[in-house]
Enzyme design. Sequence first.
Site, PDB file in Angstrom:
ATOM      1  N   TYR A 108      40.491  19.523 -36.579  1.00  0.00           N
ATOM      2  CA  TYR A 108      40.146  18.852 -37.845  1.00  0.00           C
ATOM      3  C   TYR A 108      41.266  17.925 -38.318  1.00  0.00           C
ATOM      4  CZ  TYR A 108      39.395  18.397 -42.926  1.00  0.00           C
ATOM      5  OH  TYR A 108      39.255  17.911 -44.209  1.00  0.00           O
ATOM      6  N   SER A 131      42.529  13.155 -45.663  1.00  0.00           N
ATOM      7  CA  SER A 131      42.999  14.441 -46.192  1.00  0.00           C
ATOM      8  C   SER A 131      44.518  14.465 -46.170  1.00  0.00           C
ATOM      9  CB  SER A 131      42.484  15.570 -45.306  1.00  0.00           C
ATOM     10  OG  SER A 131      43.110  16.802 -45.638  1.00  0.00           O
TER      11      SER A 131
HETATM   12  P1  NAD Z   1      31.394  19.731 -48.372  1.00  0.00           P
HETATM   13  O1  NAD Z   1      31.042  20.858 -47.504  1.00  0.00           O
HETATM   14  O2  NAD Z   1      30.836  19.706 -49.730  1.00  0.00           O
HETATM   15  O3  NAD Z   1      31.005  18.357 -47.689  1.00  0.00           O
HETATM   16  C1  NAD Z   1      30.994  18.168 -46.305  1.00  0.00           C
HETATM   17  C2  NAD Z   1      29.624  17.653 -45.956  1.00  0.00           C
HETATM   18  O4  NAD Z   1      29.614  17.223 -44.587  1.00  0.00           O
HETATM   19  C3  NAD Z   1      28.536  18.690 -46.049  1.00  0.00           C
HETATM   20  O5  NAD Z   1      27.986  18.755 -47.331  1.00  0.00           O
HETATM   21  C4  NAD Z   1      27.519  18.197 -45.014  1.00  0.00           C
HETATM   22  O6  NAD Z   1      26.477  17.531 -45.672  1.00  0.00           O
HETATM   23  C5  NAD Z   1      28.277  17.182 -44.197  1.00  0.00           C
HETATM   24  N1  NAD Z   1      28.163  17.445 -42.758  1.00  0.00           N
HETATM   25  C6  NAD Z   1      29.002  18.158 -41.970  1.00  0.00           C
HETATM   26  N2  NAD Z   1      28.537  18.154 -40.707  1.00  0.00           N
HETATM   27  C7  NAD Z   1      27.407  17.418 -40.706  1.00  0.00           C
HETATM   28  C8  NAD Z   1      26.487  17.034 -39.694  1.00  0.00           C
HETATM   29  N3  NAD Z   1      26.637  17.384 -38.403  1.00  0.00           N
HETATM   30  N4  NAD Z   1      25.428  16.278 -40.044  1.00  0.00           N
HETATM   31  C9  NAD Z   1      25.240  15.891 -41.329  1.00  0.00           C
HETATM   32  N5  NAD Z   1      26.099  16.213 -42.321  1.00  0.00           N
HETATM   33  C10 NAD Z   1      27.157  16.967 -41.998  1.00  0.00           C
HETATM   34  O7  NAD Z   1      32.971  19.681 -48.394  1.00  0.00           O
HETATM   35  P2  NAD Z   1      34.005  18.609 -48.949  1.00  0.00           P
HETATM   36  O8  NAD Z   1      35.286  19.347 -49.004  1.00  0.00           O
HETATM   37  O9  NAD Z   1      33.513  17.912 -50.154  1.00  0.00           O
HETATM   38  O10 NAD Z   1      34.121  17.580 -47.771  1.00  0.00           O
HETATM   39  C11 NAD Z   1      34.003  16.188 -47.967  1.00  0.00           C
HETATM   40  C12 NAD Z   1      35.150  15.470 -47.304  1.00  0.00           C
HETATM   41  O11 NAD Z   1      36.365  15.859 -47.936  1.00  0.00           O
HETATM   42  C13 NAD Z   1      35.340  15.785 -45.824  1.00  0.00           C
HETATM   43  O12 NAD Z   1      35.616  14.587 -45.138  1.00  0.00           O
HETATM   44  C14 NAD Z   1      36.563  16.667 -45.806  1.00  0.00           C
HETATM   45  O13 NAD Z   1      37.259  16.558 -44.593  1.00  0.00           O
HETATM   46  C15 NAD Z   1      37.328  16.077 -46.953  1.00  0.00           C
HETATM   47  N6  NAD Z   1      38.407  16.921 -47.480  1.00  0.00           N
HETATM   48  C16 NAD Z   1      38.127  18.111 -48.076  1.00  0.00           C
HETATM   49  C17 NAD Z   1      39.158  18.874 -48.585  1.00  0.00           C
HETATM   50  C18 NAD Z   1      38.912  20.189 -49.254  1.00  0.00           C
HETATM   51  O14 NAD Z   1      39.872  20.924 -49.510  1.00  0.00           O
HETATM   52  N7  NAD Z   1      37.696  20.528 -49.590  1.00  0.00           N
HETATM   53  C19 NAD Z   1      40.486  18.426 -48.478  1.00  0.00           C
HETATM   54  C20 NAD Z   1      40.727  17.208 -47.876  1.00  0.00           C
HETATM   55  C21 NAD Z   1      39.678  16.467 -47.380  1.00  0.00           C
END
Ligand code: NAD
Length: 337
Positions: A242, A229
């Site tokens: 985080y 991120s």
């Molecule tokens: P999202 O909520 O769609 O995806 C996160 C997923 O993590 C969930 O769908 C869930 O299935 C899984 N998860 C969390 N805890 C879990 C557990 N205990 N057991 C099984 N599954 C679990 O959100 P996203 O934003 O697409 O996140 C995906 C990645 O992107 C993450 O690593 C997040 O840190 C990263 N990210 C997101 C952003 C943002 O702004 N959305 C920015 C930078 C990085």
Amino acid sequence: MADEGRHSMSRRQMVGGTATLAAASLTSATAKGRETMAADSMRPEQLVDPTQNYPKPPFDKQSQPWPGLASKMSPRPDHGETTYKGSGRLAGRKALITGGDSGMGRAAAIAYAREGADVAINYYPTEEPDAQEVVALIRAEGRQAVAIPGDLRDERFCQQLVAQALDALGGLDIIVNNAARQQTRQSILDVSSEDFDATMKTNIYAPFWIIKAALPHLKPGSAIIGTSSEQAYDPSPDLYDYAQTKAATMNYVKSLAKQLGPKGIRVNAVAPGPIWTPLQVSGGATMEKLEKFGGQTPLGRPGQPAELGSIYVQLAAADASYANGQVYGSSGGAGQP
Ligand code: NAD
Ligand code: MG
């Protein structure tokens, strides 16, 4: 189609004038067919203004219980469901994607299937409705989809996840450690040991356990991808636990790239900026931040998962064979080193 009309017009303009047109009419039907085919494959893409192609803040107030569902967000995120076009870049590959039900994981799953890969997705059991949409999208491409719900905070489950994916797909050569926990807390005093532990288990231990379980089965040419991120470089004050896991993700990717490079296994990461996903509406952001989400970036809006699908493809594809230990940012113009 309006597009085709515009296109044949520009071809006529290219050959230019009535005399040329008359001469052109003498060419054989076969040559014309060939020309049309070539012209079609070279049809100019419409220019897309990245400040105008997706929703901008202000967004509606909304909140869901963790981990949230993409299908209940307003507006619904775009994961490339109707837009991602494959070209066989991952034909025959076998991928495991954690958090493959929504957000970046779903965008990667759709893109991988359209590039010809079979895909196993993991998600938290309450995300079954989102997961089933992804399974249907993968199967619509004629690819194998394997849905493996379970809690990544459990070491034994992580081992079973890899074993089940290997068994169902007949091997693995792409591992995307994408799942994460993000919960906003204004003060470090509000971060309980349970919170801290859950964030570390999900974001740091799970990739560690999954990679250890998968590694003995990964052949040269395989790829491991983590989702880091912009928080790795520029942490927000309310994401104390985080943000440090995202810095650790960037770091483990670079360490493993050195360790596994000699074995022919590449390890890279994607570092998104603010992306419109369930993570943000299920405790990841304050309501104030959510309403203005992404508005501070140079593009004036949050990214959509669909805009990152091709990056996960690129890092997995064999033609990117010199990309190892790299962190590919996608943040709308700010927040990266
Ligand atoms: P999202 O909520 O769609 O995806 C996160 C997923 O993590 C969930 O769908 C869930 O299935 C899984 N998860 C969390 N805890 C879990 C557990 N205990 N057991 C099984 N599954 C679990 O959100 P996203 O934003 O697409 O996140 C995906 C990645 O992107 C993450 O690593 C997040 O840190 C990263 N990210 C997101 C952003 C943002 O702004 N959305 C920015 C930078 C990085
Ligand atoms: Mg989800």
